[in-house]
Structures are given as structure tokens and as C-alpha cells.
Motif scaffolding. Sequence first.
Motif, PDB file in Angstrom:
ATOM      1  N   PHE A  69     -34.114 -50.827 -69.360  1.00 21.35           N
ATOM      2  CA  PHE A  69     -32.784 -50.368 -69.750  1.00 21.35           C
ATOM      3  C   PHE A  69     -32.731 -49.635 -71.094  1.00 21.35           C
ATOM      4  O   PHE A  69     -31.995 -48.660 -71.216  1.00 21.35           O
ATOM      5  CB  PHE A  69     -31.734 -51.493 -69.644  1.00 21.35           C
ATOM      6  N   PRO A  70     -33.500 -50.032 -72.125  1.00 20.57           N
ATOM      7  CA  PRO A  70     -33.367 -49.251 -73.370  1.00 20.57           C
ATOM      8  C   PRO A  70     -33.729 -47.783 -73.189  1.00 20.57           C
ATOM      9  O   PRO A  70     -33.263 -46.916 -73.926  1.00 20.57           O
ATOM     10  CB  PRO A  70     -34.355 -49.945 -74.330  1.00 20.57           C
TER      11      PRO A  70
ATOM     12  N   TYR B  47     -30.924 -45.126 -72.788  1.00 21.49           N
ATOM     13  CA  TYR B  47     -30.279 -44.532 -73.962  1.00 21.49           C
ATOM     14  C   TYR B  47     -31.088 -43.355 -74.496  1.00 21.49           C
ATOM     15  O   TYR B  47     -30.532 -42.433 -75.086  1.00 21.49           O
ATOM     16  CB  TYR B  47     -30.038 -45.607 -75.025  1.00 21.49           C
TER      17      TYR B  47
ATOM     18  N   LEU C 192     -29.869 -40.624 -72.366  1.00 19.33           N
ATOM     19  CA  LEU C 192     -28.559 -40.141 -72.812  1.00 19.33           C
ATOM     20  C   LEU C 192     -28.720 -39.189 -74.004  1.00 19.33           C
ATOM     21  O   LEU C 192     -28.033 -38.173 -74.086  1.00 19.33           O
ATOM     22  CB  LEU C 192     -27.645 -41.317 -73.182  1.00 19.33           C
TER      23      LEU C 192
ATOM     24  N   SER D 200     -20.515 -47.147 -77.839  1.00 17.86           N
ATOM     25  CA  SER D 200     -21.018 -46.825 -76.503  1.00 17.86           C
ATOM     26  C   SER D 200     -20.540 -47.874 -75.508  1.00 17.86           C
ATOM     27  O   SER D 200     -20.444 -49.052 -75.841  1.00 17.86           O
ATOM     28  CB  SER D 200     -22.548 -46.773 -76.487  1.00 17.86           C
ATOM     29  N   GLU D 201     -20.211 -47.428 -74.317  1.00 17.29           N
ATOM     30  CA  GLU D 201     -19.916 -48.339 -73.206  1.00 17.29           C
ATOM     31  C   GLU D 201     -20.672 -47.834 -71.995  1.00 17.29           C
ATOM     32  O   GLU D 201     -20.476 -46.692 -71.569  1.00 17.29           O
ATOM     33  CB  GLU D 201     -18.420 -48.349 -72.884  1.00 17.29           C
ATOM     34  N   VAL D 202     -21.519 -48.673 -71.448  1.00 20.30           N
ATOM     35  CA  VAL D 202     -22.383 -48.220 -70.360  1.00 20.30           C
ATOM     36  C   VAL D 202     -22.327 -49.199 -69.192  1.00 20.30           C
ATOM     37  O   VAL D 202     -22.430 -50.412 -69.388  1.00 20.30           O
ATOM     38  CB  VAL D 202     -23.849 -48.078 -70.839  1.00 20.30           C
ATOM     39  N   ASP D 203     -22.144 -48.645 -68.000  1.00 18.21           N
ATOM     40  CA  ASP D 203     -22.227 -49.439 -66.771  1.00 18.21           C
ATOM     41  C   ASP D 203     -23.514 -49.094 -66.032  1.00 18.21           C
ATOM     42  O   ASP D 203     -23.793 -47.914 -65.789  1.00 18.21           O
ATOM     43  CB  ASP D 203     -21.038 -49.134 -65.852  1.00 18.21           C
ATOM     44  N   PHE D 204     -24.255 -50.119 -65.695  1.00 13.98           N
ATOM     45  CA  PHE D 204     -25.503 -49.949 -64.944  1.00 13.98           C
ATOM     46  C   PHE D 204     -25.214 -50.352 -63.504  1.00 13.98           C
ATOM     47  O   PHE D 204     -25.114 -51.530 -63.192  1.00 13.98           O
ATOM     48  CB  PHE D 204     -26.597 -50.841 -65.544  1.00 13.98           C
TER      49      PHE D 204
ATOM     50  N   MET E 182     -19.865 -42.370 -74.489  1.00 19.43           N
ATOM     51  CA  MET E 182     -20.483 -42.386 -75.818  1.00 19.43           C
ATOM     52  C   MET E 182     -19.556 -41.659 -76.786  1.00 19.43           C
ATOM     53  O   MET E 182     -19.239 -40.483 -76.574  1.00 19.43           O
ATOM     54  CB  MET E 182     -21.844 -41.674 -75.786  1.00 19.43           C
TER      55      MET E 182
END
Lengths: 144, 144, 144, 144
Positions: D28-29, D32, D35, D67-71, D113
Amino acid sequence: MTPARTKSFTTQLQVRFGDVDPAGIVYFPKIYDYLHEAFEDLWDIHVGRRYYHVLGEQQIGFPLVHSEVDFKHPMHFGERPIVKVTCFKLGRSSLGLRYKMEIDDVLCVEAEMTVVCVDLEDLKSREIPAEYRAKFQELLEPNA
Amino acid sequence: MTPARTKSFTTQLQVRFGDVDPAGIVYFPKIYDYLHEAFEDLWDIHVGRRYYHVLGEQQIGFPLVHSEVDFKHPMHFGERPIVKVTCFKLGRSSLGLRYKMEIDDVLCVEAEMTVVCVDLEDLKSREIPAEYRAKFQELLEPNA
Amino acid sequence: MTPARTKSFTTQLQVRFGDVDPAGIVYFPKIYDYLHEAFEDLWDIHVGRRYYHVLGEQQIGFPLVHSEVDFKHPMHFGERPIVKVTCFKLGRSSLGLRYKMEIDDVLCVEAEMTVVCVDLEDLKSREIPAEYRAKFQELLEPNA
Amino acid sequence: MTPARTKSFTTQLQVRFGDVDPAGIVYFPKIYDYLHEAFEDLWDIHVGRRYYHVLGEQQIGFPLVHSEVDFKHPMHFGERPIVKVTCFKLGRSSLGLRYKMEIDDVLCVEAEMTVVCVDLEDLKSREIPAEYRAKFQELLEPNA
């Protein structure tokens, strides 16, 4: 009456040379590496079970489903941020962990990371095993 | 008589913001990421087979056993190095690839990377399949 | 007579989740990150001066000019390699450091990394300051 | 009447060998990093000015503040996600960019973002220059 005190898991990181950008500030994607490092430390030290054993032997994983991160203050090469981890949500299979990264009591980053417990075989969500739930319970915030 | 001309596989990289250190120079461990990127491009484009298919479907891999790298000139954020790949050794199972990274005809990095063809199941060395050998043969240096 | 014993600087690493490839083996470019981590630890702990102070306050750096690395045995997620650092060359401005990464006395990686002391302002080579030379002298191999 | 159509900036990524974890899924990192890559492409191609020129010559930067992220769906080695970038907020100095990563029309990651335009000298917020504002305006979502 004293207010309820939240117990946190605390660990320390180090900003390495390769982590910073030309301005000497931690390159933001690196922050998420730090969050995963703190997550691995949480397992190793607080839960008392190495995360790679959980993955490899129990075939259980905790993939990220949602993240919200505030970047409040830059971190620099050579600094050693303290990370405090608490639990803001503890559902049947979902687990919300809050990470606060501080340097000299200045809050640099605050992150809410929601992971879900899954069987690695089919990636379907499953109940968090009771032994782990008890450990995360200890870190539960008063208002959670 | 004209001297023998070495055919190379050529691809282009881009120095990203996250690749450089506080001096604005590519952080050296990142160079090895670039080398692996060029290696993946070599498979995709020159060999004509995606490296992940080789790994996943053929269960063959090419792990690194030896590297020698000269860092001759720094590379900076925003630069777009050209990488030229040739073959300096082609054995039964071992494969020596030379990578030259150039910016405006200035040689910045020269690397000799020796990989060995293995079966992924037991990581034992095995003969390089003939179809791949022919492709690497095309890149063989005159003195190899 | 007992043979001369080489003093080494020893530090320990940890193979993190994000360091391994789909085969569960450390992705080779990550090895060079480990080497830089050990180099930073060498400064912090053995030399007794944080590398970022050297860079930031003294305006001196030690960029890599040549590396030779043998990959002898794979390292896996969760393993905690020991790194032993010795000095195989100590010139006026150039410094050769050997890194041996071991897991349970099995040598996994051996690297010879040659760095050169430079003034950061113009990146010209300069003499290694005497205080640092003495520290690297302590790690000099008998045959160096 | 046809509904308003949002124009997006679209670019393509490639999941590299070093990006995936032992389960073959993007670590997951690394998301970013993707992005930030898309952000750099947005500057280079859509805005028409290389981000490193903005930083280096104009001394203006756009650090991340939230940041707000949906996986939503995992991405695997070898896949080539499409990223669509639109603008969900365009303030005086703050800029909200939405990134949707899709593989075969399956939405894998959605990220909001928020960056802020700053003078690099003192990291104080400043107005987004008009030439850039016009470019982000083109990507504005109908409800923004």
C-alpha cells in the motif's frame, strides 16, 4: 474526576537520508512507509506476535481499506519522530488505528488507517481473532 | 574494415521527485531500482515477453548474483537518462548485462549485473531457454 | 601466535514487509538501501557523529563511486540480518568499506563500497578529516 | 440535455516487480508513490510545465496537507492502471485533486489529495498563480 486516559502503543522512527526530498523534508509517500513500519512494530511488540507469522502461518492479513492523513508539520532528515498508536474503531472484522507522529511534542502527522481482517486464501473478511481483539481493545480511545 | 558494432537495447528513464536526496542528486540505492526497471523493459520490449509472465507462467527467474557499478557523474531531478543495455557474458545459465546510463552523452553510471537463470521451485540454476538465449545473443559485445 | 583480528562495526537490520518481492525474497535494489542504513548507523554509533550533521554542518559528503556486491544467499521477510562493516581501503580521500550481511552465520551478501570524501559546495574530493580517519582506521582489515 | 461532462487528465502507470508484496499485491505505501507520479505527469503534460521547474525556478511548491484514500480493489504485478485526475476544490491557495486508478474499468483506488501552494523560501501559503489556476479550472468537477 480525572479524565479517562488512553493507553497508546509508542514506537520511534528515524528519518533516513533516502527519505527526504531536495528541500530536506520527508517525501510524502515515505510517510506511508513509516505508518506500515509502526504497524509492524505494533504487532511485534504490543500484540506480541510477529506480523509475518500472522500472514505466513495463520494465513490472515489486514489489508488497508481506507486512510485519512493530515500533514501538519514537515519532518526533516535526522529527526526521530515518536509514533503513538491508538484504536478509534474495533468492529467485527474492521480495525481503525490512529497514528500520531510527534517531534518534540509537535504533532507532525495524524493518520486514521482502517484495515480489515481477511483470510488470505480468498481475501474475504473474517472476524478478528479474540487474542488479537483483546490487544487492540487495550488501545481503544474513550470515545471510540 | 569497419569495426564490429554492438547492438544495444535502449530505453529511457525519468528522475522523479522522490528519487533525489537533499542535494538534488539521485540517492544511490535508487540507481539499482533504475537498473531493475531497465531489466524489466528489456524483457517487455527486446525479448518480447513480459518478465512477470516468465516468472508467473514459466516459473523461471533471473536473480542477481553479482553486481559491479561505477558512479561517474551525478544525475539530478528532472533529468531523463538514456540506458543502453548490452551483454558481456552469455553462459549456459549465467547472463552478464552491462547498463550504461547517459545524459547528453555524458556517462553517469556503468553497471555490470550478472544474473543466473533458475527454476523458481527450488532456485537451482538451469539452462537459459533457447528462445531467450537468441535474444541476448543479439546484444553480445564483440569481445564477450 | 594468534592471527590479527579485524575489528568490525556491527549493526542489525530487519527485513520489512515492503522489502520483499512476490517470492518472499528481498528485492535486490532494497539491499542497497540496507547498505546505506548500515552506513548511517556506522556514522551515528561508531564514528559518533550523525551523518546528517556531517552533511549539514560540515558540508562534507561521501558519495559512492564504485560498488561490488555478491548475492550469495536470499534473505526473507521477517529475518533480521547482522551487518559487519570493516575497512578494506583508506586513502587520502577515498574510503573502501566492506559489508557482510549474515543470518545465522550464513553469509547472504558481501559488498565492497568505495566512497570519496568531497566538499559539498563543489563536489571536489578532499582529505578525510583526521578525526574520522582515526575511526575508520580502527576497522582496517589486516591485509588492507 | 446532456449532463455536464468532467474533463480529466489521464495517464497510465505500470506495476513494477518491486512494487508488490509477497501476496503479489501492490504494497500500500507504493500507492502514494503512484499518486505522486501521476501528480508529476499532470504538471508535465496537462499544465505544460515540468514540476521541477516550478520548484527550482519559481520557488513555488505544493506540499500535501490532507489525503483521503479508499482502497477498493487490489492491483497486481504487471497490471497497468489508468489514473484519471480531476479537481474537486480550487481555492485561493489550496487545490484538491481526485485520483481514480482503474484496471479494466474496475475502480481500484480513489484518492482525494489536498495540496497548498507555498513559497518555498518560508513555506507560507500563497495564491496559486493564474496560469496554473486556469489549467486546474479545466479539470474542475461539476459539483466542486
